[in-house]
Design an enzyme around this catalytic site. Sequence first.
Site, PDB file in Angstrom:
ATOM      1  CG  ASP A  63       2.919   1.110   3.165  1.00  0.00           C
ATOM      2  OD1 ASP A  63       2.639   1.030   4.370  1.00  0.00           O
ATOM      3  OD2 ASP A  63       3.479   2.093   2.651  1.00  0.00           O
ATOM      4  CG  ASP A  65      -1.290  -1.046  -1.110  1.00  0.00           C
ATOM      5  OD1 ASP A  65      -1.420  -0.957   0.127  1.00  0.00           O
ATOM      6  OD2 ASP A  65      -0.805  -0.145  -1.815  1.00  0.00           O
ATOM      7  CG  ASP A 142       1.020   5.057 -10.865  1.00  0.00           C
ATOM      8  OD1 ASP A 142       1.262   3.836 -10.879  1.00  0.00           O
ATOM      9  OD2 ASP A 142       1.211   5.766  -9.854  1.00  0.00           O
TER      10      ASP A 142
END
Length: 445
Positions: A63, A65, A142
Amino acid sequence: MPTNAPSIQTSLRIIPRDQHSISRKGVSPNALRVLYRLHEAGHRACLVGGAVRDLLAGLEPKDFDVATDATPEEVRHLFRNCRLIGRRFRLAHVVFGREVIEVATFRANIDDGSGDRQVHDDGRLLRDNVYGTIEDDAVRRDFTANALYYDIADFSVRDYVGGFEDVNNRVLRLIGDPETRYREDSVRMLRAIRLAAKLDFGIAPDTAAPLPGLAPLLAEAAPARLFEECLKMFLSGHAVASFEGLERHGLLSALFPETAAALAANRSGALRHMLIEGLRGTDRRVAIDEPVSPAFLFAVLLWPAYCRSLMALQAQGLNTVEAERRAADRVTLHQLDTIALPRRFSLPMQEIWLMQSRFSQRQRKRVVRTLSHPRFRAAFDFLVLRRAASPAHEEDIAFWQEAQQNPDTAIAHHPAVEPESGDGDTADAPRKRRRRRRRSHAAGE
């Protein structure tokens, strides 16, 4: 009321193009289209998160982003193929056929009252739509390895929290105070285990230390979200490493309490050996791009709990059939308190378990019925897996392997096949029963 997060110190390090390994050849062309269009419209646009981390670690991202200073509405204005999603985190999805490029606006950790941020009294982050700078965005992510930005303006990597060094050292480290970050979102604990397993990273000591003590917080997470996290954890090709990470960091009993109890009580270790072998098989199938059913996965993960429950019910005097059904229902129901396992997976999982006792039954009709059962193949594969715990299943495996190839030969010649109860020669049994029925009918006329 304004919500202020603890201050986290940042120190910008810019890694120029000639000092990092990221190449545009490794980036999705659709992600590049999004980055360039945002840049050309006067917005800052960066590839961010897992894609940057994976490219630096020598992995192929799945993916891509994008992070930008454009608001979701501004992104939608630039792309006709864009839709806005989410309430907790407002995001833009730019859709290119089957590929979706996720675009997030830089977010801040400090709310001056003008944004949309809500924190529960226990520290859980309920909504986070307060926009800020790229520096703000970096510290609210995070892990340091996920807070790296590939800037399309000059093809540099921008690091605000030491993530570039951590990736090079293969270390997973939380940004900020670990306990606070876990309390914001308890699923981060599982994410730490999953990413460490996927990347083959170690977890930094200060990031790992709070995990056992905070494990009960997982009970507050949405069961549907935990189900999705389990699929990511166990169906991405790193199931064994993920399971061992859960054990090592004290999270297994919070996620699969009855399995953890059963494994602790199984002194021989046979149940754990079988479970690990099942997960190893899952990893092999993922590696060669073969499908893995969540029903089979959870049949493996919860089998120790089922065995323990079955033994307890049989010890209470229940017959085998009733004990099996009650054990399957009990384990499934108790697990639903933690993980929302959908019925389309829980019911086949139970069928896989309940079919195991059929494999020792060799009467002709039962053999035929078992072979025609829609769950036969999965149940037989599970029987083969049970061989990892006990060699006692070898004879059953051999018979059913033969029965699949040539059922008539297996039934006729295998020494373990039994005739139907009360019959003589198996081949003549149906004809004898029909004669008995005709005589009974005639006598009653």
